[in-house]
Every structure is written in structure tokens, then in C-alpha cells.
Design an enzyme around this catalytic site. Structure first.
Site, PDB file in Angstrom:
ATOM      1  N   HIS A  94       0.816  -1.225   0.000  1.00 62.17           N
ATOM      2  CA  HIS A  94       0.000   0.000   0.000  1.00 62.17           C
ATOM      3  C   HIS A  94       0.848   1.273   0.000  1.00 62.17           C
ATOM      4  O   HIS A  94       0.315   2.366  -0.214  1.00 62.17           O
ATOM      5  CB  HIS A  94      -0.930   0.034   1.212  1.00 62.17           C
ATOM      6  CG  HIS A  94      -2.008  -0.999   1.180  1.00 62.17           C
ATOM      7  ND1 HIS A  94      -2.818  -1.203   0.080  1.00 62.17           N
ATOM      8  CD2 HIS A  94      -2.403  -1.911   2.118  1.00 62.17           C
ATOM      9  CE1 HIS A  94      -3.669  -2.183   0.332  1.00 62.17           C
ATOM     10  NE2 HIS A  94      -3.437  -2.624   1.563  1.00 62.17           N
ATOM     11  N   ASP A 147      -3.156 -10.531  -2.440  1.00 63.39           N
ATOM     12  CA  ASP A 147      -3.736 -10.001  -1.207  1.00 63.39           C
ATOM     13  C   ASP A 147      -5.235  -9.748  -1.394  1.00 63.39           C
ATOM     14  O   ASP A 147      -5.708  -9.577  -2.511  1.00 63.39           O
ATOM     15  CB  ASP A 147      -3.022  -8.684  -0.866  1.00 63.39           C
ATOM     16  CG  ASP A 147      -3.214  -8.262   0.575  1.00 63.39           C
ATOM     17  OD1 ASP A 147      -4.272  -7.679   0.877  1.00 63.39           O
ATOM     18  OD2 ASP A 147      -2.307  -8.506   1.387  1.00 63.39           O
ATOM     19  N   HIS A 192      -6.564  -7.074  -0.498  1.00 61.73           N
ATOM     20  CA  HIS A 192      -6.628  -5.653  -0.846  1.00 61.73           C
ATOM     21  C   HIS A 192      -5.813  -5.385  -2.104  1.00 61.73           C
ATOM     22  O   HIS A 192      -4.793  -6.036  -2.348  1.00 61.73           O
ATOM     23  CB  HIS A 192      -6.054  -4.794   0.287  1.00 61.73           C
ATOM     24  CG  HIS A 192      -6.699  -5.024   1.613  1.00 61.73           C
ATOM     25  ND1 HIS A 192      -6.129  -5.821   2.592  1.00 61.73           N
ATOM     26  CD2 HIS A 192      -7.854  -4.555   2.137  1.00 61.73           C
ATOM     27  CE1 HIS A 192      -6.917  -5.838   3.652  1.00 61.73           C
ATOM     28  NE2 HIS A 192      -7.962  -5.081   3.408  1.00 61.73           N
ATOM     29  N   ASP A 201      -4.700 -12.660   3.507  1.00 56.89           N
ATOM     30  CA  ASP A 201      -5.949 -12.229   4.123  1.00 56.89           C
ATOM     31  C   ASP A 201      -7.180 -12.442   3.247  1.00 56.89           C
ATOM     32  O   ASP A 201      -8.283 -12.075   3.638  1.00 56.89           O
ATOM     33  CB  ASP A 201      -5.871 -10.770   4.579  1.00 56.89           C
ATOM     34  CG  ASP A 201      -5.188  -9.870   3.566  1.00 56.89           C
ATOM     35  OD1 ASP A 201      -4.862 -10.343   2.463  1.00 56.89           O
ATOM     36  OD2 ASP A 201      -4.975  -8.689   3.887  1.00 56.89           O
TER      37      ASP A 201
END
Length: 241
Positions: free
Chosen positions: A103, A140, A142, A220
Site C-alpha cells: 500500500h 492479497d 486488498h 488475508d
């Protein structure tokens, strides 16, 4: 820190830790961070590292007195991994590091991430070893907005990813030509993800012919994760890898 201990405990429990070559990674230098991040951003993180207590970069990303060094060690681990593979010392490396990185954009930290470890490793491979084509696989839950920002429309990098959408950081829907982004709804299971890998990722990867593959490995999207809502299980990650 408990993530690192959980990984170590599982390696010992499974009795496979004896088969690994362990690498003690050095701290990344600021010049190495600057392969991806602006000098201003590096200086901002460094100067706001607290001598005690905490400093909040944003609502998710908080620094304590040890965070700066941990971030340098994480990026250094990714760089050491590239060195070990490119020198033929090992065939592949798993970097058990915190903080994560995907990120972190070139000019800001966010989402638990200080610096983009994978992006730094990819750029380092190009600079140090003359690698011309790097594939980055991001699985991921995200979207890896920082990695995408670092290589937007860069023909030397192909990034393949899936991510839950809508979900933090609410990006990835307008990808560059070198990005194979696949947004997926909540509750998506592993069979769907496997089809995406076979139908979308692999043709692009074969066409790109990467000289180095770096996996930005977030777990995740697992069905038992407390924050994500996807439905992958261990065997899905084994298969993808």
C-alpha cells in the site's frame, strides 16, 4: 510481531525448518528506498520516527520507536532475497517480514505499510542485475495500490493481482496497460480464483516472459481472516504459488 512468532512456531511444529537456508537481512539504505520512494517521503518517515510513544501517519499506519528500523529490515529482506536468487545461492526465498509494503506509494505511507518492499526489490533487481522484465504477483485481499503506482505504465513490469472489491483502498479499477487487475466480490472462493489465474494471469505472464517473479504475498483472502470476506484456503495458496 506475533505474526513472525506464529510463522516460526509453525515451521518448528511441521519439522521443516531444518531444510531451510536462513538469511539474516541487512537494513535497506536510503538510496535503495529511493529506487521507488521520493527523498521527501523517506525523510518524512525518518524524521517522524518517535523516540518514545507513537506517531500516526494515518488511521492504520502508526510508528513506534522501532518501526523505522523494522521498515528498513523488511525492505532489506526483499533486497537480500533478490541477491540470493540472482547469485544462484537458492532457487527461491520466502520473506517473513513486517511491516508489509504494497500500500505504500512513492510519496506516502498507508495501510500498515511504510515502504513498498516488493517494488523496491523489483527495481533493485533491474539496477543491480540488469533484469529487464519483472513480474509481480499480488494475491492479497486488498489491491496493491502502492505497487501499481510505482510501476504504472512501466513496460519492464507486469503486475497480476486479484482483490476484493469494493474494499480498502478502493482502487485498481482503472489499471495501466501493464496491470492485470481482477476485482472480485466478497465470498469469492478458490475455484474462481484458480480459473482467473489460468485464464487471465498465465497467458499474460507467458507473453511477458519474466526473468524474475516476485510474489506480494498477503494471506488475508483466506476464509478465516477477520477483516476480509473472501473464501480461499491453504491449498489455494499452494496451487497459486
Amino acid at each position: 510481531p506475533e505474526r513472525m512468532q506464529a510463522i516460526e512456531d509453525q515451521l518448528i511444529l511441521s519439522r521443516i525448518d531444518y531444510f531451510f537456508t536462513r538469511i539474516d537481512p541487512p537494513l535497506a539504505t536510503e538510496d535503495q528506498l529511493a529506487l521507488v520512494h521520493s527523498r521527501e517521503h523517506i525523510e518524512y518517515v525518518k524524521t517522524h520516527s518517535p523516540s518514545d510513544g507513537y506517531f500516526a501517519i494515518d488511521g492504520d499506519t502508526t510508528m513506534n520507536p522501532y518501526t523505522w528500523q523494522a521498515a528498513l529490515r523488511s525492505a532489506g529482506g526483499a533486497i537480500a532475497a533478490v541477491d540470493a536468487v540472482m547469485k544462484g545461492e537458492v532457487e527461491n526465498v520466502f520473506c517473513a517480514v513486517r511491516p508489509p509494503g504494497h500500500h505504500a506509494e512513492p510519496t506516502r505511507s498507508m495501510g500498515f505499510c511504510l515502504f513498498d518492499n516488493v517494488a523496491i526489490a523489483a527495481r533493485y533487481a533491474m539496477e543491480a542485475y540488469g533484469i529487464e522484465r519483472v513480474a509481480i504477483i499480488d494475491f492479497d485481499v486488498h489491491h496493491g495500490n502502492g505497487t501499481e503506482a510505482a510501476f504504472f505504465n512501466d513496460p519492464s513490469v507486469l503486475m497480476c493481482s486479484f482483490f476484493q472489491h469494493p474494499f480498502y483502498p478502493y482502487s485498481g479499477l482503472d489499471p495501466a496497460s501493464n496491470m492485470v487487475n481482477v476485482p472480485l466480490p466478497a465470498a469469492t472462493r478458490g475455484d474462481v480464483v484458480r480459473s482467473i489465474v489460468e485464464e487471465k494471469w498465465l497467458p499474460a505472464l507467458r507473453n511477458f516472459e519474466p526473468q524474475l517473479i516476485i510474489i506480494s504475498a498477503g494471506f488475508d483472502a483466506h476464509r478465516e481472516d477477520d477483516l476480509g470476506q473472501m473464501g480461499l484456503v491453504e491449498d489455494d495458496y499452494v496451487w497459486i504459488t
